[in-house]
Design an enzyme around this catalytic site. Sequence first.
Site, mmCIF file in Angstrom:
data_model
loop_
_atom_site.group_PDB
_atom_site.id
_atom_site.type_symbol
_atom_site.label_atom_id
_atom_site.label_comp_id
_atom_site.label_asym_id
_atom_site.label_seq_id
_atom_site.Cartn_x
_atom_site.Cartn_y
_atom_site.Cartn_z
ATOM 1 N N GLN A 10 -8.056 7.971 -2.519
ATOM 2 C CA GLN A 10 -7.516 9.138 -1.860
ATOM 3 C C GLN A 10 -8.183 10.540 -2.453
ATOM 4 O O GLN A 10 -8.417 11.481 -1.473
ATOM 5 C CB GLN A 10 -5.970 9.387 -2.238
ATOM 6 C CG GLN A 10 -5.339 8.134 -1.701
ATOM 7 C CD GLN A 10 -3.709 8.111 -1.439
ATOM 8 O OE1 GLN A 10 -3.200 9.403 -1.403
ATOM 9 N NE2 GLN A 10 -2.940 7.265 -1.250
ATOM 10 N N HIS A 54 0.866 -1.271 0.192
ATOM 11 C CA HIS A 54 -0.104 -0.174 -0.087
ATOM 12 C C HIS A 54 0.923 1.024 0.043
ATOM 13 O O HIS A 54 1.831 1.190 0.559
ATOM 14 C CB HIS A 54 -0.737 -0.101 1.186
ATOM 15 C CG HIS A 54 -2.303 -0.820 1.068
ATOM 16 N ND1 HIS A 54 -3.352 -0.355 0.817
ATOM 17 C CD2 HIS A 54 -2.394 -2.217 1.224
ATOM 18 C CE1 HIS A 54 -4.217 -1.251 0.592
ATOM 19 N NE2 HIS A 54 -3.687 -2.524 0.878
ATOM 20 N N PRO A 55 0.478 2.405 -0.683
ATOM 21 C CA PRO A 55 1.252 3.525 -0.657
ATOM 22 C C PRO A 55 1.041 4.421 0.550
ATOM 23 O O PRO A 55 0.013 4.094 1.304
ATOM 24 C CB PRO A 55 0.562 4.188 -2.088
ATOM 25 C CG PRO A 55 -0.833 3.659 -2.029
ATOM 26 C CD PRO A 55 -0.689 2.457 -1.549
ATOM 27 N N VAL A 86 -10.196 5.215 3.420
ATOM 28 C CA VAL A 86 -10.503 6.684 3.223
ATOM 29 C C VAL A 86 -11.720 7.052 2.814
ATOM 30 O O VAL A 86 -12.204 7.968 3.239
ATOM 31 C CB VAL A 86 -9.275 7.255 2.446
ATOM 32 C CG1 VAL A 86 -8.059 7.313 3.159
ATOM 33 C CG2 VAL A 86 -9.448 6.738 1.000
ATOM 34 N N PHE A 143 0.812 3.762 6.818
ATOM 35 C CA PHE A 143 -0.523 3.961 7.747
ATOM 36 C C PHE A 143 -1.255 3.442 6.458
ATOM 37 O O PHE A 143 -1.427 3.959 5.750
ATOM 38 C CB PHE A 143 -0.373 5.220 8.029
ATOM 39 C CG PHE A 143 -1.794 5.603 8.565
ATOM 40 C CD1 PHE A 143 -2.124 5.113 9.791
ATOM 41 C CD2 PHE A 143 -2.729 6.328 8.155
ATOM 42 C CE1 PHE A 143 -3.441 5.484 10.403
ATOM 43 C CE2 PHE A 143 -3.947 6.797 8.495
ATOM 44 C CZ PHE A 143 -4.323 6.359 9.795
#
Length: 471
Positions: free
Chosen positions: A392, A371-372, A427, A423
């Site tokens: 995002q 994950h980014p 979202v 983290f």
Amino acid sequence: MTRYPRDMRGYGANAPDAAWPNGAKLAISLVLNYEEGGENNILHGDAASEAFLSDIAGAAMWQGQRHWNMESIYEYGARAGFWRLHRLFTGLNLPVTIYGVATALARNPEQVAAMQSAGWEIASHGLKWVEHKDMPEAEERAQIAQAIRLHTEVTGSRPRGWYTGRCSANTVRLTAEEGGFDWISDTYDDDLPYWREMGERDQLVIPYTLEANDMRFATAPGYIESEQFFQYLKDSFDVLHAEGEAGQAKMFSIGLHNRLIGRPGKLAGLKRFLLYAMARGDVWFATRGEIAAHWGTHHPHIRRERPSQMTQTRFVEAFGAIYEHSPWIAQRAYGLELGPAHDCTEGVASALARVFRTSTDQERLGVLTAHPDLAGKLAQAKRLTAESTSEQASAGLDALTDAERDEFERLNTEYVAQFGFPFIIAVKDHDKASILAQFQSRLRNTRDVEFAQACRQVERIAWHRLHAMDL
């Protein structure tokens, strides 16, 4: 077995409103089983007498013998019970669907003429009123064809509906494969009609009932007096009618037999119910053929791609990106016991999550590190996956002020240094303010607690991605 054939899902939590004619809140299907003359009997070439659905307590099949009492009870249904019911239904001008055993219809021409004169629908109830569970598939297929031939010969037209009753595991498939039935009813699994895809054929199924059924006068636990039958029908009606008023209109099948409900003391409860239902209004009394025609017009079947029927290549193509850069999860999920219950968002989410949850800590860590960072350098360089980019952006992370971006970068750096993975948060469940609050709060966790929380968030992100696919 990696593909489970039973359908435990049906319409799921949001069944369609049936949209019955004239805004009816409930459709009532009155079904009269005509079996007298088609039951087990050595006169019919059977090995033993009948033992099912009569007022003889503890009846057993008599091998190689006629059972005079049993025959007499069935004869009552034809001689007296049918005509009592015929007077009731025609007097109230109510439509009826006959489940007609072909050999019984052939042996009862006067009753068939009365059915036709009343305009009742005559569906097929098989060739003979016998058990099919041990019948070889080829023999059952041949009997279906024979039933259609004899039914057509006796009534003048082929049956458009089918119900075997004492069926086998092959019956629904075989009757659908025959290709000429508008509806079949050898299921008890819903309060609405539904479609089954049987090869190239889309077959309408109209479920039947074994509980709102006078057979309970002849089985235990069952009805002892007509008031019990009336009360059960009334309670069922009231619940279903209320659901219809709430926008979830259903159908209500009522199963009847000449030799059972045709007795005076039993018929009284049925009559009380019919008068009660007619007085309530907003009810559509319909034959099963009429219900089938309505359903075909207002709820036609639409074929769609089903996850449980995909090839492995297609399954991975469709769901390989649900877990970030981890197509191996979809590859393993394909090998699970998938079925109709998995042909929806929750079903695929469950299969993928099961693989993720049972993976090693190292494998799950690999998913986390795939994950980014939130609003990190990959996002700024527009190198995120399409899914991550959309997610995002949904929280406004693609439009940060310089100060907000600096704050995210500081938190990302601190988080990765502390835990060894980015983290991760779903979202779509948050806005910028709550994401920042979660960021700061979770930095106080231990690594084990945070690893578990990150894994839960990965599953939540996967659920959102599947939900967006509108399975």
